[in-house]
Design an enzyme around this catalytic site. Structure first.
Site, short mmCIF file in Angstrom:
data_model
loop_
_atom_site.label_atom_id
_atom_site.label_comp_id
_atom_site.label_asym_id
_atom_site.label_seq_id
_atom_site.Cartn_x
_atom_site.Cartn_y
_atom_site.Cartn_z
N SER A 84 1.52 24.02 -34.72
CA SER A 84 0.57 23.77 -35.82
C SER A 84 1.54 23.37 -37.02
O SER A 84 2.58 22.53 -37.17
CB SER A 84 -0.42 24.75 -36.27
OG SER A 84 -1.45 24.13 -37.20
N HIS A 218 -7.23 25.42 -29.86
CA HIS A 218 -6.04 25.32 -30.81
C HIS A 218 -5.04 26.66 -30.65
O HIS A 218 -3.66 26.16 -30.70
CB HIS A 218 -6.67 25.19 -32.32
CG HIS A 218 -5.42 25.09 -33.10
ND1 HIS A 218 -4.88 23.91 -33.42
CD2 HIS A 218 -5.10 25.78 -34.35
CE1 HIS A 218 -4.04 23.69 -34.24
NE2 HIS A 218 -4.08 25.06 -35.05
#
Length: 241
Positions: A84, A218
């Site tokens: 990320s 995620h």
């Protein structure tokens, strides 16, 4: 064939927003035969808690570069991994090493994020605390339990806010690239980064590119660390051959 400790590459790992190097301690404790895992610590957390967090990529690169260069000075192969916001930082560190120590990196693994020139969806920077936390958790599909504890929340929020702002404000031109091979990684059910968006990272390298998926959303890496390290190790071994 399993590599000996002397042959095993070192994998410098950059954490997601609000995270610290300690997240990768569990990876290191696995005693992985694939890579020697080393967490990279940003200011404002864990061993650097007394330092002010940084909220832009240039300052973050400057903050971690001494530790990274200490690793580049050692013999053996060196790779970077980031998830990320950590993937963006890893990419910028790779760009910096391209300039000052070309050819030193063996590989860059970017996880759970769109290509550097693709805008991050949504915006949480500047929101009041409760709304900020809810927005970040909604975007990431992940809830950090410590944020529900007032005292811990006060410790974690400055670093989390800084990392989110760093990611949301980051901009670079389309086609900005590094000279090292890049692998883009994502969770199969990641609603934040599509497979096509992950594939856009192919334009961020002047070398080899590939992409892979693992089960999960995620934050797939919290449950898939063994599979992820095996995938990284296989990629590094293939490149070496």
């Amino acid at each position: 064939m399993t590599e000996t400790p002397d042959e095993r590459p070192r994998l410098l790992c950059f954490p997601f927003a609000g995270g610290g190097a300690g997240f990768f301690g569990a990876w290191r404790r696995l005693g992985s035969p694939h890579a020697d895992v080393i967490g990279v610590q940003l200011p404002g957390r864990e061993s650097r808690l007394r330092e002010a967090p940084v909220s832009n990529v240039a300052d973050a690169v400057a903050a971690v570069l001494p530790a990274v260069q200490a690793e580049t000075a050692k013999p053996g192969r060196l790779a970077l991994f980031g998830h990320s916001s950590g993937a963006i930082l890893a990419f910028e560190v790779a760009r910096r090493l391209d300039a000052i120590d070309p050819g030193r990196l063996a590989h860059l693994f970017v996880s759970g994020t769109t290509a550097p020139w693709q805008p991050r969806p949504g915006r949480a920077t500047g929101l009041p605390d409760d709304e900020f936390i809810a927005t970040v958790q909604g975007i990431a599909g992940f809830s950090h339990g410590a944020l529900n504890e007032p005292r811990l929340r006060d410790l974690l929020l400055p670093a989390l806010r800084a990392d989110i702002q760093m990611h949301e404000d980051y901009r670079t031109p389309v086609g900005t690239s590094v000279s090292v091979p890049v692998t883009a990684l994502r969770g199969q059910d990641d609603a934040l980064v599509t497979a096509d968006e992950a594939a856009e990272w192919s334009k961020a390298t002047r070398s080899r590119f590939d992409s892979s998926e693992l089960p999960g959303g995620h934050m797939y890496l919290t449950d898939q660390r063994e599979a992820l390290l095996a995938l990284i190790g296989a990629n590094l071994r293939d490149a070496r051959r």
